[in-house]
Design a protein around this motif. Structure first.
Motif, PDB file in Angstrom:
ATOM      1  N   MET A  32       0.857  -1.184   0.000  1.00  0.00           N
ATOM      2  CA  MET A  32       0.000   0.000   0.000  1.00  0.00           C
ATOM      3  C   MET A  32       0.891   1.231   0.000  1.00  0.00           C
ATOM      4  SD  MET A  32      -3.180   1.052   2.426  1.00  0.00           S
ATOM      5  CE  MET A  32      -4.436   2.167   1.741  1.00  0.00           C
ATOM      6  N   VAL A  65      -1.230  -1.031  -4.204  1.00  0.00           N
ATOM      7  CA  VAL A  65      -2.487  -0.532  -3.640  1.00  0.00           C
ATOM      8  C   VAL A  65      -2.292   0.934  -3.271  1.00  0.00           C
ATOM      9  CG1 VAL A  65      -4.229  -0.887  -1.849  1.00  0.00           C
ATOM     10  CG2 VAL A  65      -2.884  -2.834  -2.673  1.00  0.00           C
ATOM     11  N   ILE A 130     -10.298   2.507  -2.191  1.00  0.00           N
ATOM     12  CA  ILE A 130      -8.948   1.978  -2.335  1.00  0.00           C
ATOM     13  C   ILE A 130      -8.838   1.404  -3.739  1.00  0.00           C
ATOM     14  CG2 ILE A 130      -7.311   0.222  -1.536  1.00  0.00           C
ATOM     15  CD1 ILE A 130      -7.757   2.347   0.566  1.00  0.00           C
ATOM     16  N   ALA A 132      -6.391  -0.878  -6.506  1.00  0.00           N
ATOM     17  CA  ALA A 132      -5.340  -1.895  -6.496  1.00  0.00           C
ATOM     18  C   ALA A 132      -5.143  -2.442  -7.897  1.00  0.00           C
ATOM     19  CB  ALA A 132      -5.705  -3.025  -5.532  1.00  0.00           C
ATOM     20  N   LEU A 159      -5.946  -6.315   3.583  1.00  0.00           N
ATOM     21  CA  LEU A 159      -4.505  -6.063   3.453  1.00  0.00           C
ATOM     22  C   LEU A 159      -3.735  -6.629   4.637  1.00  0.00           C
ATOM     23  CD1 LEU A 159      -4.676  -2.448   2.023  1.00  0.00           C
ATOM     24  CD2 LEU A 159      -3.700  -4.437   0.869  1.00  0.00           C
TER      25      LEU A 159
END
Length: 265
Positions: A32, A65, A130, A132, A159
């Motif tokens: 992330m 991410v 989010i 990804a 995650l």
């Protein structure tokens, strides 16, 4: 970052990849990323080059991410930036959230470009989405309840299950979205929910939907991250381009922060 962004010379994709590998970003990892393009210096190709470097570093088996939040679609009462007399009009006319077209806000140029890439998947939350790209993208973004933007049922919970990493690329730990999950897990004085809402399409009809969500804070995120680094030795740091970067394991960080918030807030 140097005052003059050109002081470190042109920053190429190849240099970014080398720096990210020196930092310790593993091939095949789920990462992330929080980044400031400007902090990296004069990057040849800008945001496009940064994304290319990230994807090359994690490789085809890795997943990148990024938070792609769209604060502009929040309930005006939640934002408290306009007179209350305006709120009914704003609620009536705010656009519907569209994962493909709703722009992110305050997430930076890299995240805004990332959400538009072919193969990138974006979660359904109208405010706290989010995005990804990679083998784990669909799993990470599959669920994102309105009233759980950063809790166990959100992409953050997935995650942690995946033992993802947090990469702070030229930004401070105040940007660490994963720490909001620790807030959900912690017990501290003043913990409460707050109202929010958004325009949602329900059975083909636009409706204003309201809910309660955890009121979150980030004013102590730097302090908890510094404590985590000092107590565990698990934070890796290195220069990337002209900026500084940190790599943190998400599961240990969230576990540590949940206890820290419970005793320090």
């Amino acid at each position: 970052m140097p005052t003059d962004p050109t002081a470190s010379g042109p920053i190429t994709t190849e240099r970014l990849v080398a720096d990210l590998r020196e930092l310790g970003v593993p091939s095949g990892a789920t990462v992330m990323v929080h980044t400031s393009l400007r902090s990296l210096g004069w990057v040849v190709g800008g945001a496009q080059a940064v994304l290319a470097a990230l994807r090359e570093t994690v490789g085809p088996d890795g997943t990148v991410v990024m938070p792609t939040q769209s604060w502009q679609l929040c309930d005006p009462a939640f934002l408290a930036e306009t007179p209350p007399s305006w709120w009914p009009t704003i609620r009536e006319h705010l656009p519907l959230y569209d994962p493909a077209t709703s722009p992110s806000q305050t997430m930076g140029a890299v995240a805004e470009l990332f959400r538009t890439l072919p193969g990138a998947v974006r979660s359904a939350h109208p405010h706290r989405s989010i995005s990804a790209a990679g083998p784990q993208a669909a799993r990470i973004t599959a669920r994102h309840p309105l009233d759980c933007p950063s809790g166990e049922e959100s992409p953050l919970g997935v995650l942690v299950e995946l033992d993802a990493w947090v990469l702070l690329l030229g930004v401070s730990a105040a940007k660490t979205t994963a720490l909001h999950l620790a807030e959900h897990r912690a017990d501290y004085p003043g913990k409460r929910t707050i109202g929010n809402g958004a325009a949602i399409c329900v059975d083909g009809v636009r409706r204003w939907v309201s809910w309660q969500e955890l009121e979150v804070h980030d004013d102590d995120f730097v302090a908890v991250t510094e404590a985590f680094a000092a107590d565990t030795g698990l934070v890796q740091t290195h220069s990337v381009g002209a900026g500084q970067a940190s790599l943190l394991p998400m599961r240990p960080l969230v576990d540590y922060a949940a206890g820290w918030f419970s005793t320090h807030r």
